[in-house]
Design a protein around this motif. Structure first.
Motif, PDB file in Angstrom:
ATOM      1  N   THR A 182       0.819  -1.250   0.155  1.00  0.00           N
ATOM      2  CA  THR A 182      -0.101  -0.159   0.111  1.00  0.00           C
ATOM      3  C   THR A 182       0.941   1.354  -0.106  1.00  0.00           C
ATOM      4  OG1 THR A 182      -1.803  -1.135   1.099  1.00  0.00           O
ATOM      5  CG2 THR A 182      -1.783   1.392   1.065  1.00  0.00           C
ATOM      6  N   LEU A 183       0.518   2.185  -0.964  1.00  0.00           N
ATOM      7  CA  LEU A 183       1.397   3.364  -0.980  1.00  0.00           C
ATOM      8  C   LEU A 183       0.618   4.555  -0.503  1.00  0.00           C
ATOM      9  CD1 LEU A 183       2.511   1.224  -3.246  1.00  0.00           C
ATOM     10  CD2 LEU A 183       3.365   3.310  -4.550  1.00  0.00           C
ATOM     11  N   SER A 184       1.048   5.521   0.087  1.00  0.00           N
ATOM     12  CA  SER A 184       0.266   6.580   0.218  1.00  0.00           C
ATOM     13  C   SER A 184       1.187   7.831   0.566  1.00  0.00           C
ATOM     14  CB  SER A 184      -0.327   6.335   1.809  1.00  0.00           C
ATOM     15  OG  SER A 184       0.603   5.967   2.924  1.00  0.00           O
ATOM     16  N   ILE A 185       0.775   9.075   0.829  1.00  0.00           N
ATOM     17  CA  ILE A 185       1.475  10.322   1.047  1.00  0.00           C
ATOM     18  C   ILE A 185       2.327  10.229   2.215  1.00  0.00           C
ATOM     19  CG2 ILE A 185       1.755  12.850   1.179  1.00  0.00           C
ATOM     20  CD1 ILE A 185       0.886  11.962  -1.776  1.00  0.00           C
ATOM     21  N   SER A 186       3.463  10.277   2.413  1.00  0.00           N
ATOM     22  CA  SER A 186       4.229   9.948   3.400  1.00  0.00           C
ATOM     23  C   SER A 186       4.060  11.265   4.336  1.00  0.00           C
ATOM     24  CB  SER A 186       5.617  10.145   3.095  1.00  0.00           C
ATOM     25  OG  SER A 186       6.412   9.996   4.328  1.00  0.00           O
ATOM     26  N   ASN A 187       3.917  10.819   5.864  1.00  0.00           N
ATOM     27  CA  ASN A 187       4.046  11.975   6.847  1.00  0.00           C
ATOM     28  C   ASN A 187       4.914  12.123   7.876  1.00  0.00           C
ATOM     29  OD1 ASN A 187       3.296   9.897   8.483  1.00  0.00           O
ATOM     30  ND2 ASN A 187       1.021  10.248   8.817  1.00  0.00           N
ATOM     31  N   SER A 188       6.130  11.165   7.264  1.00  0.00           N
ATOM     32  CA  SER A 188       7.287  11.226   8.277  1.00  0.00           C
ATOM     33  C   SER A 188       8.169  12.179   7.578  1.00  0.00           C
ATOM     34  CB  SER A 188       7.592  10.051   8.410  1.00  0.00           C
ATOM     35  OG  SER A 188       8.009   9.197   7.328  1.00  0.00           O
ATOM     36  N   ASP A 189       9.301  12.243   8.220  1.00  0.00           N
ATOM     37  CA  ASP A 189      10.307  13.092   7.929  1.00  0.00           C
ATOM     38  C   ASP A 189      11.742  12.289   7.675  1.00  0.00           C
ATOM     39  OD1 ASP A 189      11.588  16.309   8.884  1.00  0.00           O
ATOM     40  OD2 ASP A 189      11.227  15.512   6.917  1.00  0.00           O
ATOM     41  N   ARG A 190      11.727  11.350   6.471  1.00  0.00           N
ATOM     42  CA  ARG A 190      12.627  10.634   6.169  1.00  0.00           C
ATOM     43  C   ARG A 190      13.806  11.318   5.382  1.00  0.00           C
ATOM     44  NH1 ARG A 190      10.541   6.293   2.751  1.00  0.00           N
ATOM     45  NH2 ARG A 190       9.095   7.601   2.201  1.00  0.00           N
ATOM     46  N   GLU A 191      14.857  10.801   5.660  1.00  0.00           N
ATOM     47  CA  GLU A 191      15.985  11.582   4.888  1.00  0.00           C
ATOM     48  C   GLU A 191      16.500  10.765   3.619  1.00  0.00           C
ATOM     49  OE1 GLU A 191      18.804  13.622   8.256  1.00  0.00           O
ATOM     50  OE2 GLU A 191      19.871  13.058   6.486  1.00  0.00           O
ATOM     51  N   LEU A 192      15.809  11.006   2.438  1.00  0.00           N
ATOM     52  CA  LEU A 192      16.172  10.012   1.310  1.00  0.00           C
ATOM     53  C   LEU A 192      17.300  10.831   0.431  1.00  0.00           C
ATOM     54  CD1 LEU A 192      12.817   8.477   0.627  1.00  0.00           C
ATOM     55  CD2 LEU A 192      14.653   7.948   2.198  1.00  0.00           C
ATOM     56  N   THR A 193      17.947  10.292   0.058  1.00  0.00           N
ATOM     57  CA  THR A 193      18.946  11.029  -0.754  1.00  0.00           C
ATOM     58  C   THR A 193      19.255  10.179  -2.206  1.00  0.00           C
ATOM     59  OG1 THR A 193      20.790   9.713  -0.026  1.00  0.00           O
ATOM     60  CG2 THR A 193      20.373  12.003   0.837  1.00  0.00           C
ATOM     61  N   ALA A 194      19.297  10.873  -3.339  1.00  0.00           N
ATOM     62  CA  ALA A 194      19.516  10.400  -4.516  1.00  0.00           C
ATOM     63  C   ALA A 194      20.687   9.213  -4.734  1.00  0.00           C
ATOM     64  CB  ALA A 194      19.819  11.454  -5.534  1.00  0.00           C
ATOM     65  N   SER A 195      20.485   8.226  -5.363  1.00  0.00           N
ATOM     66  CA  SER A 195      21.531   7.271  -5.790  1.00  0.00           C
ATOM     67  C   SER A 195      22.925   8.003  -6.300  1.00  0.00           C
ATOM     68  CB  SER A 195      20.878   6.283  -6.633  1.00  0.00           C
ATOM     69  OG  SER A 195      21.976   5.604  -7.049  1.00  0.00           O
ATOM     70  N   PRO A 196      23.804   7.172  -5.619  1.00  0.00           N
ATOM     71  CA  PRO A 196      25.070   7.574  -6.213  1.00  0.00           C
ATOM     72  C   PRO A 196      25.354   7.380  -7.547  1.00  0.00           C
ATOM     73  CG  PRO A 196      25.424   5.777  -4.475  1.00  0.00           C
ATOM     74  CD  PRO A 196      24.062   6.276  -4.662  1.00  0.00           C
ATOM     75  N   GLN A 197      24.595   6.545  -8.265  1.00  0.00           N
ATOM     76  CA  GLN A 197      24.400   6.060  -9.572  1.00  0.00           C
ATOM     77  C   GLN A 197      25.923   5.208  -9.803  1.00  0.00           C
ATOM     78  OE1 GLN A 197      22.972   9.455 -11.802  1.00  0.00           O
ATOM     79  NE2 GLN A 197      21.222   8.063 -12.044  1.00  0.00           N
ATOM     80  N   GLU A 198      26.636   5.738 -10.860  1.00  0.00           N
ATOM     81  CA  GLU A 198      27.868   5.083 -11.241  1.00  0.00           C
ATOM     82  C   GLU A 198      28.842   5.148 -10.244  1.00  0.00           C
ATOM     83  OE1 GLU A 198      28.531   5.128 -15.367  1.00  0.00           O
ATOM     84  OE2 GLU A 198      26.819   6.270 -15.776  1.00  0.00           O
ATOM     85  N   GLY A 199      29.022   5.948  -9.269  1.00  0.00           N
ATOM     86  CA  GLY A 199      29.786   5.920  -8.349  1.00  0.00           C
ATOM     87  C   GLY A 199      31.296   6.491  -8.961  1.00  0.00           C
ATOM     88  N   VAL A 200      32.267   6.119  -8.125  1.00  0.00           N
ATOM     89  CA  VAL A 200      33.530   6.635  -8.746  1.00  0.00           C
ATOM     90  C   VAL A 200      34.191   5.226  -9.183  1.00  0.00           C
ATOM     91  CG1 VAL A 200      35.831   7.154  -8.033  1.00  0.00           C
ATOM     92  CG2 VAL A 200      33.998   8.037  -6.673  1.00  0.00           C
ATOM     93  N   PHE A 201      33.855   5.110 -10.690  1.00  0.00           N
ATOM     94  CA  PHE A 201      34.348   4.078 -11.068  1.00  0.00           C
ATOM     95  C   PHE A 201      35.692   3.968 -12.048  1.00  0.00           C
ATOM     96  CE2 PHE A 201      33.534   5.551 -15.616  1.00  0.00           C
ATOM     97  CZ  PHE A 201      32.599   6.446 -15.443  1.00  0.00           C
ATOM     98  N   GLN A 202      36.219   3.090 -12.408  1.00  0.00           N
ATOM     99  CA  GLN A 202      37.508   2.830 -13.054  1.00  0.00           C
ATOM    100  C   GLN A 202      37.308   2.334 -14.518  1.00  0.00           C
ATOM    101  OE1 GLN A 202      39.396   0.552 -10.127  1.00  0.00           O
ATOM    102  NE2 GLN A 202      41.064   2.142  -9.893  1.00  0.00           N
ATOM    103  N   THR A 203      38.456   2.574 -15.320  1.00  0.00           N
ATOM    104  CA  THR A 203      38.183   1.853 -16.632  1.00  0.00           C
ATOM    105  C   THR A 203      39.534   1.009 -16.689  1.00  0.00           C
ATOM    106  OG1 THR A 203      39.315   3.599 -17.581  1.00  0.00           O
ATOM    107  CG2 THR A 203      37.008   3.504 -17.771  1.00  0.00           C
ATOM    108  N   GLY A 204      39.474  -0.114 -17.410  1.00  0.00           N
ATOM    109  CA  GLY A 204      40.565  -1.005 -17.597  1.00  0.00           C
ATOM    110  C   GLY A 204      40.366  -1.778 -18.619  1.00  0.00           C
ATOM    111  N   ASN A 205      41.201  -2.701 -18.714  1.00  0.00           N
ATOM    112  CA  ASN A 205      41.321  -3.936 -19.819  1.00  0.00           C
ATOM    113  C   ASN A 205      40.942  -5.166 -18.939  1.00  0.00           C
ATOM    114  OD1 ASN A 205      41.921  -2.165 -21.905  1.00  0.00           O
ATOM    115  ND2 ASN A 205      44.172  -2.158 -21.308  1.00  0.00           N
ATOM    116  N   LEU A 206      39.924  -5.980 -20.009  1.00  0.00           N
ATOM    117  CA  LEU A 206      39.803  -7.209 -19.530  1.00  0.00           C
ATOM    118  C   LEU A 206      41.047  -8.111 -19.734  1.00  0.00           C
ATOM    119  CD1 LEU A 206      37.490  -9.441 -18.602  1.00  0.00           C
ATOM    120  CD2 LEU A 206      37.472 -10.076 -21.123  1.00  0.00           C
ATOM    121  N   PRO A 207      41.658  -8.634 -18.549  1.00  0.00           N
ATOM    122  CA  PRO A 207      43.081  -9.367 -19.056  1.00  0.00           C
ATOM    123  C   PRO A 207      42.896 -10.529 -19.625  1.00  0.00           C
ATOM    124  CG  PRO A 207      42.062  -9.808 -16.559  1.00  0.00           C
ATOM    125  CD  PRO A 207      41.143  -8.787 -17.192  1.00  0.00           C
ATOM    126  N   GLN A 208      43.877 -11.017 -20.160  1.00  0.00           N
ATOM    127  CA  GLN A 208      43.877 -12.553 -20.859  1.00  0.00           C
ATOM    128  C   GLN A 208      45.208 -13.110 -20.358  1.00  0.00           C
ATOM    129  OE1 GLN A 208      41.950 -14.398 -22.618  1.00  0.00           O
ATOM    130  NE2 GLN A 208      43.544 -15.683 -21.612  1.00  0.00           N
TER     131      GLN A 208
END
Lengths: 110, 67, 425
Positions: free
Chosen positions: C175-201
């Motif tokens: 059940t979804l409803s309008i929230s009456n509480s004060d929650r601290e929600l923050t946006a997702s960090p999405q891709e984050g601090v990513f690196q690039t590299g090569n697939l090793p062989q």
């Protein structure tokens, strides 16, 4: 392991009420086997050989959650996942496999 | 019953790391009794209340009866 | 019948230079129901003294779903509400989360009912009936996705689960409803601090890394009509890396605030154990699968090739770029991880860490060594992989224990996990 003149099989189970049998015959799966197994459900082929020369093309034939038959063209192993409560479908598969193995045996003799 | 008994019981009957799960579940109860994990005396006798709590956790998570 | 409109469909891309699957900015990673349920169970173990932990599970899902769908809808401005709802329900199915219907949901809330939902089905399978609702992820997902559909701010809606498949109910209802509480929600960090590299062989194996990863990333692994992904003997989800990271690291922060460092070792050990559970079930299932038989087994010449085979599979799961840095057969492995999803997320969301945080990776590496050497799966397959076998490995004479030697979140250039043989008894 269970053995008969057409195949051997080993059975394992997973945590979700399914049994999985690994059948091994003396013959490599080919299109004629696919032709016989197609009646069991929807056939899909993963053409792995296009990625690596030694890889085999994998096939699977699924009928919802009743049965899942998979193998690879060129492999002697066939995997069959089946609900515990569907022994009749497994019997039907085995009959089909026996039919195919007999054909291969006859071809090998002629 | 001591902690050693319970650990031995769990080793035989429970899943891997079962004792860790029990500890995590009941951490404040252990701490309240002076059982701090970094210095736990495994030969100390556990009181009835704590034993009952441990039993409840084992029943719930592993369907085990502490014996 | 309406034509299927491809604009409604959210799918991601696989970025080979980081072995990551990104869908509308959110990294998607494959994980099995064993890991999903075990991780949640461990976190819920603390609910008596961390009373917010259930809300953490819900909020983390709400944040991630909101961020993803908001990003997608921003790029598809022509979609109407029906179109947006279709996007959400389709993605939920595609990712293996289950089957939902948003017809009874509007911008003030509503109800969602399903008889096929990953957590509800999985929990009951793995642990038996629950005595409380446990689909926290789906609860949060529905709230966040609905907010995105209607252009509401994150945190506008609240969701609760009224009934649960895991409790033996016929449906899970939310059940979804309008929230009456004060929650601290923050946006997702999405891709984050990513690196690039090569697939090793690596040169010391006949496993063709590139070929295998290429084949696997093109395999259609998605939810069936019931919204569940039944593969390799497990129920898979193409889950959110940020969900796992949010719940694990928020849990640790709450734990340390409440309990100090007392017991921290236990908490982290159990998070690592989640990785072992994952490895045992998912890697074990993969090694006994038809796909392994067709694609990887023809390349295998040694037992160590089984290790390499799984390492390249991991590279296709979206977990980052994994490579075997060193392998002493039967004794020790060093696995180097670039752009590991755990470090990527942690660094973006929390900044530097004072302790190693790649729990899944640590457990996964140790679990892999246990499968190949302690259980000797290469020679024994196929075998049933169940709790009894898992326990036998854990109590066996030979057992692999992980250590995270380097951690990007602690400032290192990459994550480095060692799993070494320990002789029990």
């Amino acid at each position: 392991m269970v053995e008969n003149e057409f195949y051997t099989w080993v059975q394992i189970r997973n945590c979700r009420r399914f049994y999985k049998r690994y059948y091994t015959t003396n013959f490599k799966a080919d299109q004629s086997l696919l032709g016989l197994l197609e009646i069991f459900g929807l056939l899909e082929v993963q053409a792995f050989s296009k990625y690596a020369p030694c890889a085999l093309d994998a096939f699977s034939i699924k009928l919802e959650s009743e049965i899942d038959i998979s193998g690879a063209l060129g492999s002697e192993e066939i995997q069959v996942t089946i609900l515990k409560t569907a022994p009749h479908i497994l019997q039907a598969f085995e009959n089909t496999l026996i039919q195919w193995v007999k054909m291969q045996q006859q071809n090998a003799l002629s | 019953m001591t902690i050693i008994h319970i650990k031995q019981f769990l080793e035989k009957n429970g899943a891997p790391l079962a004792w860790l799960r029990v500890q995590l579940r009941l951490l404040p109860h252990f701490n309240k009794r002076g059982f701090f994990l970094h210095s736990m005396n495994e030969e100390a006798e556990l009181d009835d209340e704590l034993l009952e709590l441990i039993g409840q956790v084992l029943e719930e998570i592993y369907h085990l009866k502490l014996a | 019948m309406n034509k299927i409109d491809a604009r409604n469909i959210l799918r991601g891309d696989f970025y080979k230079e980081r072995s990551a699957y990104i869908a509308a900015g959110e990294p998607g990673i494959f994980h099995c129901h064993h890991y999903n349920c075990y991780l949640q169970a461990v976190l819920l173990d603390t609910k008596d003294y961390l009373p917010n932990i259930e809300q953490v599970l819900v909020d983390s899902a709400q944040e991630v779903a909101y961020s993803q769908f908001q990003a997608f809808f921003q790029n598809t401005p022509d979609l109407d509400i029906q179109g947006r709802k279709h996007t959400v329900t389709d993605y939920f199915r595609f990712a293996g989360f289950g089957q939902i219907d948003l017809d009874r949901v509007d911008n003030k809330g509503g109800t969602v009912t399903t008889n096929s939902e990953h957590y509800g089905v999985s929990w009951k399978l793995k642990f038996g009936k629950s005595n409380q609702p446990i689909s926290f992820f789906t609860t949060g997902f529905l709230a966040g996705a609905t907010e995105a559909i209607y252009g509401l701010a994150l945190g506008t809606l609240n969701a609760v689960q009224e009934s649960c498949l895991a409790m033996g109910d016929k449906y899970s209802q939310f059940t979804l409803s309008i929230s009456n509480s004060d929650r601290e929600l923050t946006a997702s960090p999405q891709e984050g601090v990513f690196q690039t590299g090569n697939l090793p062989q690596p040169t010391n194996t006949s496993i063709d890394y590139e070929a295998i990863r290429e084949a696997l990333i093109h395999m259609p692994i998605e939810g069936a009509a019931n919204g569940l992904i039944d593969s390799f003997g497990v129920l898979l989800t193409r889950h959110y890396a940020n969900y796992y990271c949010n719940i694990s690291y928020r849990f640790l922060n709450l734990f340390m605030k409440s309990m100090g460092t007392e017991g921290l070792n236990i908490a982290t050990s159990l998070l690592i154990e989640g990785g072992r559970v994952c490895a045992f079930n998912t890697f074990g299932g993969v090694m006994q699968s038809n796909e392994w038989n067709a694609l990887i087994k023809p390349m295998i010449k040694t037992r160590e090739d089984w290790i390499h085979g799984i390492i390249v599979v991991v590279n296709a799961l979206g977990w980052g770029i994994w490579q075997v840095e060193d392998l002493d057969p039967g004794k020790r492995i060093l696995v180097k991880i670039q752009s590991g999803y755990e470090s990527n997320a942690y660094l973006k969301k929390f900044g530097p860490s004072s302790l190693p945080i790649s729990f899944l990776a640590a457990g996964g590496v140790a679990g892999l060594m246990n499968l190949v050497y302690a259980l000797n799966l290469p020679e024994r397959a196929p075998i049933t992989l169940d709790e009894a076998v898992y326990k036998k490995i854990s109590l066996g004479n030979d057992y692999f224990v992980p250590t995270q030697i380097k951690c990007r979140a602690m400032g290192a250039e990459f994550d480095l996990i060692e799993a070494a043989l320990v002789r029990n008894g």
